[in-house]
Design a protein around this motif. Structure first.
Motif, PDB file in Angstrom:
ATOM      1  N   PHE A  36       0.821  -1.214   0.000  1.00 13.28           N
ATOM      2  CA  PHE A  36       0.000   0.000   0.000  1.00 13.28           C
ATOM      3  C   PHE A  36       0.851   1.259   0.000  1.00 13.28           C
ATOM      4  N   GLY A  37       1.981   1.200   0.715  1.00 15.27           N
ATOM      5  CA  GLY A  37       2.765   2.411   0.931  1.00 15.27           C
ATOM      6  C   GLY A  37       3.945   2.608   0.009  1.00 15.27           C
ATOM      7  N   ALA A  38       4.372   1.560  -0.685  1.00 17.58           N
ATOM      8  CA  ALA A  38       5.528   1.682  -1.572  1.00 17.58           C
ATOM      9  C   ALA A  38       5.280   1.075  -2.938  1.00 17.58           C
ATOM     10  N   GLY A  39       4.385   0.114  -3.010  1.00 19.13           N
ATOM     11  CA  GLY A  39       4.132  -0.587  -4.265  1.00 19.13           C
ATOM     12  C   GLY A  39       2.955  -0.016  -5.031  1.00 19.13           C
ATOM     13  N   PRO A  40       2.056  -0.871  -5.478  1.00 15.71           N
ATOM     14  CA  PRO A  40       0.963  -0.406  -6.348  1.00 15.71           C
ATOM     15  C   PRO A  40      -0.084   0.441  -5.647  1.00 15.71           C
ATOM     16  N   GLY A  41      -0.120   0.390  -4.304  1.00 14.89           N
ATOM     17  CA  GLY A  41      -1.140   1.131  -3.571  1.00 14.89           C
ATOM     18  C   GLY A  41      -2.293   0.245  -3.165  1.00 14.89           C
ATOM     19  N   TYR A  42      -3.104   0.755  -2.240  1.00 17.59           N
ATOM     20  CA  TYR A  42      -4.204  -0.040  -1.706  1.00 17.59           C
ATOM     21  C   TYR A  42      -5.167  -0.500  -2.801  1.00 17.59           C
ATOM     22  N   ARG A  43      -5.600   0.393  -3.648  1.00 12.26           N
ATOM     23  CA  ARG A  43      -6.625   0.077  -4.633  1.00 12.26           C
ATOM     24  C   ARG A  43      -6.151  -0.923  -5.683  1.00 12.26           C
ATOM     25  N   ALA A  44      -4.863  -0.957  -5.931  1.00  7.93           N
ATOM     26  CA  ALA A  44      -4.334  -1.834  -6.979  1.00  7.93           C
ATOM     27  C   ALA A  44      -3.751  -3.132  -6.425  1.00  7.93           C
ATOM     28  N   THR A  45      -3.832  -3.320  -5.111  1.00 10.57           N
ATOM     29  CA  THR A  45      -3.275  -4.527  -4.498  1.00 10.57           C
ATOM     30  C   THR A  45      -4.339  -5.610  -4.404  1.00 10.57           C
ATOM     31  N   ARG A  46      -4.024  -6.788  -4.916  1.00  2.65           N
ATOM     32  CA  ARG A  46      -4.912  -7.934  -4.797  1.00  2.65           C
ATOM     33  C   ARG A  46      -4.509  -8.751  -3.576  1.00  2.65           C
ATOM     34  N   LEU A  47      -5.471  -9.470  -3.030  1.00  3.56           N
ATOM     35  CA  LEU A  47      -5.206 -10.269  -1.834  1.00  3.56           C
ATOM     36  C   LEU A  47      -4.088 -11.268  -2.080  1.00  3.56           C
ATOM     37  N   GLY A  48      -4.089 -11.901  -3.234  1.00  3.92           N
ATOM     38  CA  GLY A  48      -3.041 -12.881  -3.527  1.00  3.92           C
ATOM     39  C   GLY A  48      -1.657 -12.257  -3.537  1.00  3.92           C
TER      40      GLY A  48
END
Length: 214
Positions: A36-48
């Motif tokens: 969420f904080g360094a990668g794709p972000g909360y909205r673009a993060t999938r559970l897997g």
């Protein structure tokens, strides 16, 4: 909707259930900070993807959280507590100093605490914005904590004759809005400034509203 799964009890691998759960939550939190904080972000993060980053399974995730939003809420609380603790840590050292020096120490401590890890800043000021009603309520609850803290500090300045009487709860709410707006724009790169410049600007806003001479 997925619900939390009850984790297994008893000892396993030399650790009891509470120890295993604490370790899992720590790994999910770290993965959340990264995604969420360094990668794709909360909205673009999938559970897997989050579970892969944590090195844990989706079943283990559901033993700790119901949704990714629950993890985001957990992290939002955590990063706010880090920033708040940074301010609390300086209180004993500055409580007897003049108002300008106290407030300067508070503001700089807050900025340090809020930006000690850029992942914290992105979560606190960017990723939580516009998520939904439940997250908005959590944000307001946390904002109330900051308002109370700032109001106590203002009341102390009034009692010492360092600031004129006034309704500083309104002031605190206005200042928090200014802080969140500036920090958001800084975190996403819309404001090109050093942390020292950010702290300096916030300090001038606070001192000006409290009518404390520098």
């Amino acid at each position: 909707m997925a619900g939390r799964i009850t984790p297994a009890q008893g000892r396993y691998g030399g650790k009891d259930a509470a120890e295993r759960r604490a370790e899992r939550r720590a790994r999910f939190r770290e993965a959340g900070l990264e995604c969420f904080g360094a990668g794709p972000g909360y909205r673009a993060t999938r559970l897997g993807d989050l579970c892969k980053a944590a090195g844990l399974s989706t079943r283990q995730f559901y033993e700790e959280y119901r949704t990714l939003e629950d993890l985001l809420a957990d992290l939002h609380l955590y990063v706010n507590e880090v920033a708040q603790q940074a301010v609390l840590d300086v209180l004993p050292d500055v409580r007897d100093l003049p108002a300008v020096e106290r407030i300067t120490a508070y503001v700089r401590a807050y900025v340090r605490g809020a930006t000690c890890d850029m992942r914290h800043a992105r979560i606190a000021y960017v990723e939580i914005v516009g998520v939904g009603p439940r997250m908005d309520r959590r944000r307001l609850q946390r904002r109330a904590v900051w308002i109370e803290m700032m109001s106590r500090m203002a009341g102390e300045a009034v009692e010492r004759g360092e600031a004129p009487p006034g309704d500083y709860r309104i002031t605190a709410a206005a200042l928090i809005g200014a802080v969140n707006g500036l920090m958001h724009d800084w975190a996403v790169g819309w404001v090109d400034a050093t942390l020292e410049e950010i702290a300096g600007e916030l300090l001038q806003i606070v001192l000006g509203r409290y009518k404390i001479a520098t």
